[in-house]
Write an enzyme that holds these catalytic residues in place. Structure first.
Site, PDB file in Angstrom:
ATOM      1  CG  ASP A  71      43.061  37.734  44.734  1.00  0.00           C
ATOM      2  OD1 ASP A  71      43.967  36.908  44.902  1.00  0.00           O
ATOM      3  OD2 ASP A  71      42.947  38.421  43.710  1.00  0.00           O
TER       4      ASP A  71
ATOM      5  CG  ASP B  20      37.060  38.817  50.082  1.00  0.00           C
ATOM      6  OD1 ASP B  20      36.841  38.877  48.853  1.00  0.00           O
ATOM      7  OD2 ASP B  20      38.064  39.326  50.618  1.00  0.00           O
TER       8      ASP B  20
ATOM      9  CG  ASP C 278      36.553  37.950  44.804  1.00  0.00           C
ATOM     10  OD1 ASP C 278      36.985  38.412  43.739  1.00  0.00           O
ATOM     11  OD2 ASP C 278      37.066  38.205  45.915  1.00  0.00           O
TER      12      ASP C 278
END
Length: 342
Positions: free
Chosen positions: A28, A225, A26
């Site tokens: 961001d 995250d 990922d």
């Protein structure tokens, strides 16, 4: 350990960058936040890449094109090609193209990344509900998205057109904190129409399919995250995952995770790719990792011992997940988490 039965974080005797051939990263909250590289990300990714691990960047953010994302990564010190980037815009464009004829007009409520992805699939982006669209595609449009774009979507959806969304992440991390994501914008249109979109992004199967098709990964490791997109997406795809604590998920949320939100591994940041993972052991009703022992005492999660904070979190996760079984742990973990400084 199977995805469905996970009751503790797994250990690994070798570095994750050696145990897996491809990292599905990922962006961001993992590689960067607000356009700036997260601490240790550049160095860790460089070392993993130099060691032979393929790095692929998988993002639910549909705003930018793969070319723009690759250019930004390269500027940050993480060399990347556009083919290394897989976006939810690409996933939703394939989903739409599978259902519409070539050349079909699609009303775009989003950014350039979504327009480019639709054109690549032979579809024609349009800007107004009066331009004869046969479907609506909605993706993250950034902080400058005007209210009128949501109105166009509402007009078109209320007329009966099928509605597609790149993703439904309610929030997105930025340099200044947590901001509304595309999911918040989707809710605006949902409230105005009462309709439900077809969604392509993580954690749903269209995004996983797009990622596999574009990377050819044989032993992938999802790195993210967010529990409800990255980790659940890995669960749905039947692959292992690494949660890094540089984005939106905190220790309390990890401890309360439902089975589909429980990562295989947990680490502070992307340096976790370069190391093995300590084993969590069990002794009757207690769980140990490093110098820590975690257990359930009454209505609380208890933590004894000392050592690295992450080892304590791994032990606590095992105690919480084992207690919760197929549900979500509701035990009070405040004192235990405070001991770890997390």
């Amino acid at each position: 350990m199977s995805q469905a039965s996970r009751t503790r974080p797994s250990g690994s005797s070798t570095a994750l960058s050696e145990a897996y051939d491809t990292a599905l990263l990922d962006l961001d909250g993992v590689v960067y936040a607000g356009g700036q590289a997260i601490d240790h990300a550049v160095e860790a990714l460089g070392t993993a890449r130099d060691g032979g691990m393929h790095l692929a960047y998988v993002t639910n953010n549909a705003l930018r094109t793969p070319d723009a994302v690759a250019e930004h990564l390269t500027e940050l010190g993480v060399p990347a090609e556009s083919a290394d980037v897989i976006t939810s815009a690409q996933a939703v464009a394939r989903l739409i193209a599978d259902q519409l004829p070539a050349g079909a007009r699609v009303l775009v409520v989003g950014g350039e990344g979504l327009r480019v992805a639709l054109r690549e699939r032979g579809l024609q982006p349009v800007e107004s509900a009066d331009d004869g669209p046969v479907a609506v595609a909605q993706g993250y449009g950034g902080p400058d998205m005007t209210w009128g774009r949501f109105a166009e979507a509402a007009y078109a959806v209320n007329s009966g057109l099928p509605w597609f969304a790149s993703n439904t992440d309610l929030t997105i991390p930025s340099a200044r904190g947590i901001a509304p994501g595309n999911g918040a914008a989707v809710e605006v249109v949902r409230i105005a129409t009462g309709a439900e979109p077809q969604v392509a992004g993580k954690p749903l199967p269209p995004m996983h399919r797009e990622t596999v098709l574009r990377t050819g990964a044989e032993r992938p490791l999802v790195v993210g995250d967010r529990l409800d997109t990255d980790i659940e997406g890995a669960f749905n795809g039947g692959v292992d995952s690494l949660l890094v604590l540089t984005g939106v998920t905190d220790a309390a949320q990890l401890l309360a995770a439902k089975p589909e939100h429980r990562p295989t591994y947990v680490d502070a940041d992307l340096r976790g790719l370069l190391t093995g993972q300590p084993e969590v052991t069990q002794d009757d009703e207690s769980f140990g990792c490093g110098g820590w022992t975690a257990s359930v005492r009454g209505e609380e999660l208890a933590l004894d011992g000392d050592g690295e904070a992450l080892d304590g979190l791994r032990a606590l996760s095992a105690a919480a997940w084992s207690h919760a079984g197929e549900g979500s742990c509701g035990l009070d973990a405040a004192k235990a988490v405070a001991r770890l400084g997390l």
